[in-house]
Design a protein around this motif. Structure first.
Motif, PDB file in Angstrom:
ATOM      1  N   UNK A 191      21.809  51.412  52.771  1.00 31.85           N
ATOM      2  CA  UNK A 191      22.083  51.196  51.352  1.00 31.85           C
ATOM      3  C   UNK A 191      23.316  50.332  51.166  1.00 31.85           C
ATOM      4  N   UNK A 192      24.352  50.586  51.946  1.00 30.86           N
ATOM      5  CA  UNK A 192      25.563  49.765  51.859  1.00 30.86           C
ATOM      6  C   UNK A 192      25.256  48.307  52.193  1.00 30.86           C
ATOM      7  N   UNK A 193      24.473  48.069  53.228  1.00 23.78           N
ATOM      8  CA  UNK A 193      24.129  46.683  53.587  1.00 23.78           C
ATOM      9  C   UNK A 193      23.293  46.034  52.494  1.00 23.78           C
ATOM     10  N   UNK A 194      22.372  46.804  51.892  1.00 20.44           N
ATOM     11  CA  UNK A 194      21.531  46.254  50.824  1.00 20.44           C
ATOM     12  C   UNK A 194      22.363  45.869  49.607  1.00 20.44           C
ATOM     13  N   UNK A 195      23.477  46.580  49.391  1.00 24.58           N
ATOM     14  CA  UNK A 195      24.348  46.290  48.252  1.00 24.58           C
ATOM     15  C   UNK A 195      25.325  45.152  48.526  1.00 24.58           C
ATOM     16  N   UNK A 196      25.335  44.641  49.749  1.00 22.21           N
ATOM     17  CA  UNK A 196      26.314  43.617  50.103  1.00 22.21           C
ATOM     18  C   UNK A 196      26.307  42.416  49.159  1.00 22.21           C
ATOM     19  N   UNK A 197      25.141  41.882  48.764  1.00 23.55           N
ATOM     20  CA  UNK A 197      25.161  40.735  47.844  1.00 23.55           C
ATOM     21  C   UNK A 197      25.854  41.043  46.514  1.00 23.55           C
ATOM     22  N   UNK A 198      25.794  42.306  46.097  1.00 24.87           N
ATOM     23  CA  UNK A 198      26.480  42.711  44.863  1.00 24.87           C
ATOM     24  C   UNK A 198      27.972  42.915  45.120  1.00 24.87           C
ATOM     25  N   UNK A 199      28.291  43.605  46.217  1.00 29.53           N
ATOM     26  CA  UNK A 199      29.684  43.910  46.537  1.00 29.53           C
ATOM     27  C   UNK A 199      30.495  42.633  46.747  1.00 29.53           C
ATOM     28  N   UNK A 200      29.900  41.630  47.372  1.00 29.34           N
ATOM     29  CA  UNK A 200      30.636  40.391  47.639  1.00 29.34           C
ATOM     30  C   UNK A 200      30.860  39.558  46.383  1.00 29.34           C
ATOM     31  N   UNK A 201      30.381  40.015  45.245  1.00 27.85           N
ATOM     32  CA  UNK A 201      30.696  39.359  43.973  1.00 27.85           C
ATOM     33  C   UNK A 201      31.868  40.026  43.247  1.00 27.85           C
ATOM     34  N   UNK A 202      32.376  41.101  43.831  1.00 21.78           N
ATOM     35  CA  UNK A 202      33.519  41.780  43.226  1.00 21.78           C
ATOM     36  C   UNK A 202      34.759  40.872  43.274  1.00 21.78           C
ATOM     37  N   UNK A 203      35.738  41.112  42.409  1.00 26.33           N
ATOM     38  CA  UNK A 203      36.980  40.325  42.465  1.00 26.33           C
ATOM     39  C   UNK A 203      37.636  40.429  43.837  1.00 26.33           C
ATOM     40  N   UNK A 204      38.333  39.371  44.220  1.00 28.95           N
ATOM     41  CA  UNK A 204      38.957  39.320  45.548  1.00 28.95           C
ATOM     42  C   UNK A 204      39.825  40.535  45.819  1.00 28.95           C
ATOM     43  N   UNK A 205      40.653  40.918  44.843  1.00 29.20           N
ATOM     44  CA  UNK A 205      41.585  42.015  45.083  1.00 29.20           C
ATOM     45  C   UNK A 205      40.897  43.378  45.114  1.00 29.20           C
ATOM     46  N   UNK A 206      39.668  43.418  44.677  1.00 22.04           N
ATOM     47  CA  UNK A 206      38.870  44.637  44.803  1.00 22.04           C
ATOM     48  C   UNK A 206      38.203  44.687  46.168  1.00 22.04           C
ATOM     49  N   UNK A 207      37.778  43.537  46.661  1.00 24.42           N
ATOM     50  CA  UNK A 207      37.029  43.473  47.906  1.00 24.42           C
ATOM     51  C   UNK A 207      37.922  43.450  49.138  1.00 24.42           C
ATOM     52  N   UNK A 208      39.094  42.804  49.045  1.00 22.59           N
ATOM     53  CA  UNK A 208      39.970  42.619  50.205  1.00 22.59           C
ATOM     54  C   UNK A 208      41.321  43.300  50.011  1.00 22.59           C
ATOM     55  N   UNK A 209      41.944  43.665  51.140  1.00 15.91           N
ATOM     56  CA  UNK A 209      43.296  44.217  51.105  1.00 15.91           C
ATOM     57  C   UNK A 209      44.282  43.105  50.750  1.00 15.91           C
ATOM     58  N   UNK A 210      45.484  43.453  50.252  1.00 20.40           N
ATOM     59  CA  UNK A 210      46.412  42.427  49.750  1.00 20.40           C
ATOM     60  C   UNK A 210      46.778  41.342  50.752  1.00 20.40           C
TER      61      UNK A 210
END
Length: 307
Positions: free
Chosen positions: A267-286
């Motif tokens: 499920x996490x892998x299937x959501x990857x196309x959605x997750x990778x559209x999140x804002x940079x600071x939400x997706x990556x550490x500072x």
């Protein structure tokens, strides 16, 4: 590798290398590397117990943590202090300087192993490389399990990049495998060395006994919520662990648990196309956000499919 683990580990000798030119050394990783792309992804938190646990299943490393850290009195604080210097080693403009700082934090970490009275030293190459290997495994495991499947070429690329990453610490590479296949064989051989250390038994206690009730949560609420939290953590956290670690930590795991974990991971892998559209600071550490901003590249648009 020119020396075996058993022989090398018992030498307990620190082996830093020449630091000449470290301050001016260019970053050997950078935006073209898969380690930059994936290591700073916040989904790595899903495998926190894997990386924190596997390293402490090796007796000498666990004894160093037991003797020289505050893991038993400030478990969360130790984690908060460990992550930033390693992140900076990868993402800062002066990575070798940060790598040497990480190394030098370990100069005084030495002592005696309880089981046989042998000595250990954190800068012994066999011990220091094992700690590094758990972070390399974390990049490979997290990405392939929770982000997207990696091709064999990409796995080999991440391993090759990990050699440049290790060089930033300035410790002898005599233990380091030379190919990805050698790394897999090395990893499997280390899993067979796992023992139930005091450190890892303590660190996984919440998975056996249940998560303690947070002070701000009323007891009656936790009686309902606690079992749900424990069941979820069992599947998600224990699912990330190698079987050898489950065995030494007395963590039960069934075929039904495995099926549930694999469904969660899929499920996490299937959501990857959605997750990778999140804002940079939400997706990556500072530290990763700052690095990508510095080079003017949006990592969400690259390396999202196998090469």
């Amino acid at each position: 590798m020119s020396i075996g683990f058993d022989e090398g580990i018992r030498q307990a000798e620190p082996m830093p290398v020449d630091d000449a030119g470290a301050e001016a050394a260019p970053n050997p990783l950078g935006p073209s590397s898969l380690i930059w792309k994936f290591y700073g992804d916040r989904r790595a938190v899903l495998s926190f117990q894997r990386v924190a646990g596997t390293e402490n299943c090796i007796e000498q490393l666990a004894k160093g943590v037991e003797d020289h850290s505050v893991i038993f009195s400030d478990f969360a604080g130790r984690a908060r202090r460990t992550v930033p210097p390693i992140m900076k080693t990868i993402y800062r403009e002066n990575p070798a300087v940060w790598g040497r700082k990480v190394r030098d934090f370990h100069r005084s970490i030495k002592g005696t192993v309880d089981s046989d009275g042998s000595r250990y030293h954190a800068l012994n190459p066999e011990l220091f490389y094992w700690a590094h290997a758990t972070f390399v495994d974390q990049v490979l495991f997290t990405t392939d399990t929770f982000i997207r499947r990696l091709s064999e070429d990409e796995k080999a690329q991440i391993f090759e990049e990990s050699k440049a990453w290790y060089a930033l610490y300035g410790v002898s590479d005599r233990t380091q495998p030379q190919t990805y296949d050698e790394f897999r064989a090395y990893w499997d051989s280390m899993l067979d060395r796992f023992v139930a250390t005091r450190t890892i038994t303590y660190a996984t206690g919440y998975l056996r006994k249940g998560v303690p009730r947070p002070k701000q949560v009323p007891a009656w609420v936790w009686r309902v919520l606690g079992p749900v939290v424990d069941a979820g953590l069992h599947v998600v956290v224990v699912g990330t662990l190698p079987q050898q670690m489950r065995d030494v930590c007395a963590l039960a795991w069934t075929e039904k648990d495995e099926r549930r974990f694999q469904r969660f991971a899929a499920t996490m892998r299937a959501l990857n196309p959605v997750i990778t559209r999140l804002p940079m600071r939400t997706l990556y550490v500072p530290w990763a956000v700052d690095a990508w901003s510095r080079v003017g590249i949006d990592p969400r648009r690259i390396a999202n499919r196998p090469a």
